[in-house]
Design an enzyme around this catalytic site. Structure first.
Site, mmCIF file in Angstrom:
data_model
loop_
_atom_site.group_PDB
_atom_site.id
_atom_site.type_symbol
_atom_site.label_atom_id
_atom_site.label_comp_id
_atom_site.label_asym_id
_atom_site.label_seq_id
_atom_site.Cartn_x
_atom_site.Cartn_y
_atom_site.Cartn_z
ATOM 1 N N LYS A 118 -1.166 -2.589 7.958
ATOM 2 C CA LYS A 118 -2.066 -1.440 8.062
ATOM 3 C C LYS A 118 -2.284 -0.804 6.691
ATOM 4 C CE LYS A 118 1.109 2.234 9.033
ATOM 5 N NZ LYS A 118 1.577 3.382 9.699
ATOM 6 N N LYS A 133 10.810 2.327 8.095
ATOM 7 C CA LYS A 133 10.951 3.237 6.946
ATOM 8 C C LYS A 133 12.361 3.222 6.385
ATOM 9 C CE LYS A 133 7.225 6.566 7.358
ATOM 10 N NZ LYS A 133 6.864 7.988 7.262
ATOM 11 N N LYS A 148 -0.478 4.844 2.840
ATOM 12 C CA LYS A 148 -0.310 5.651 1.629
ATOM 13 C C LYS A 148 0.735 5.047 0.709
ATOM 14 C CE LYS A 148 -1.194 10.089 3.935
ATOM 15 N NZ LYS A 148 -0.571 11.152 4.731
#
Ligand code: AMP
Ligand code: TRP
Length: 346
Positions: A207, A115, A210
């Site tokens: 994966k 992230k 969002k």
């Protein structure tokens, strides 16, 4: 004899749109756990702000996740549904855990590295300390079981390490305060079923997420029947027919993903799906999958829309849940304060 009664806790972040990975990897299993356990399900708004969120969007997404919980069949009366920021113990206990967890432990967290990306110096301190807050979420309720998708495994291991270190570092005081040998339980992760890691429809090695810029990579819980069918029709696959055994899915990430999605939606195993569809071409399998996905997801999307039309009701559910959650969490926090040696009002 353990003093820990079985209790389930899990959380979902109110960021962006909920997708099929959240639904199959987490929410479906939250619903199942209600049959056998006391459950606490939390919309983790404090986790969301580890990266900047538009305030109006954060409010909207918090209500949307709550609506998804209720629409999927979570019972907020028999169990507890609330948003994290209404229960101040989460922040309070996270501070204590900031002082228990070691820099080296957090430095190993792969999700932070992903992230934060290349610009680590510019990531928020909250993003780095996030797993400590997650441990506080779980341990404020002395939760023994945590259903999550595969991507949360490392964070749950950290929560276990924090619990064990607290129990160890304060062992004498824990015993002196009448808590026996362990103040916190060593929580069990529950990462089970055919869809613990639902992959992107565009790339079977990533994966479903969002934050993927391509909306074709995921099925959103609020997608209509047309969008679901279109996204599945366009989903990446290989030219081979489906195998009849799961061994034949090895090295075929996209095929394995679609079979896993079918199995999870149907409540079957991948083996059972391949018994029915072994030898089938994707041109036959994809429409069957689309029909199944629409049959399962459309009623949830409809119910979410109905619930979201009355935000006052959703907010009232969250307030009631937060009141009941606070009662449990404050009791834990009082114990933590006594164990650490903090003076408090008695
Ligand atoms: P998040 O949206 O990151 O708060 O995730 C909420 C829950 O959904 C967590 O238990 C995640 O592990 C799970 N989850 C998120 N993405 C996926 C995915 N692609 N497959 C399976 N589970 C997922
Ligand atoms: N970190 C989790 C995620 O991103 C959400 C979460 C926060 C959570 N606190 C939790 C999950 C406690 C389980 C238990 O998906």
């Amino acid at each position: 004899m353990t003093r820990f009664a079985p209790r389930v806790f899990s959380g979902v972040q109110p960021t962006g749109n909920l997708h099929l990975g959240n639904y199959l990897g987490a929410i479906v299993r939250f619903v199942e756990m209600q049959e056998t356990h006391d459950c606490i399900y939390c919309v983790v708004d404090m986790h969301a702000i580890t990266v900047w969120q538009d305030p109006a969007e954060l409010t909207r997404a918090t209500r949307e996740v709550t609506a998804a919980f209720l629409a999927a069949g979570i019972d907020p009366v028999a169990h507890i549904v609330f948003n994290q920021s209404q229960v101040h113990v989460h922040a309070e206990l996270a501070w204590v855990f900031n002082c228990v967890a070691r820099m080296g432990w957090l430095n190993r967290m792969t999700q932070f590295k992903e992230k934060a990306g290349k610009d680590r110096e510019n990531a928020s301190v909250g993003l780095f300390a996030y797993p400590n807050l997650m441990a506080a979420d779980i341990l404020a309720y002395l939760a023994t079981h945590v259903p999550v998708g595969e991507d949360q495994k490392q964070h749950l291991e950290l929560a276990r390490d924090i619990a064990a270190k607290f129990n160890h570092d304060f062992a004498e005081s824990i015993a002196a305060n009448g808590y026996g040998e362990e103040f916190f339980p060593i929580t069990e992760p529950l990462i089970t079923g055919p869809a613990t890691r639902v992959m992107s429809l565009r790339d079977g090695t990533r994966k479903m997420s969002k934050s993927d810029p391509s909306d074709y990579s995921r099925i959103n819980l609020t997608d209509d029947a047309e969008a679901i069918a279109l996204k599945l029709r366009k989903a990446k696959t290989d030219p081979e027919p489906l195998p009849s055994e799961t061994d034949g899915l090895k090295g075929r990430a996209e095929a394995e993903n679609l079979v896993g999605i079918y199995a999870a939606l149907a409540g079957e195993t991948k083996e059972a799906v391949l018994r029915d569809y072994g030898g089938a071409q994707f041109s036959n399998f994809k429409p069957a999958l689309a029909d199944l996905a629409v049959a399962k997801l459309a009623p949830i999307a409809g119910e979410m829309r109905r619930l979201l039309a009355d935000p006052g009701h959703i907010d009232a559910v969250l307030v009631d849940g937060a009141d009941r959650a606070s009662e449990i969490a404050m009791k834990t926090m009082d114990g933590v304060k006594d164990v650490i040696g903090f003076i408090r009002k008695k």
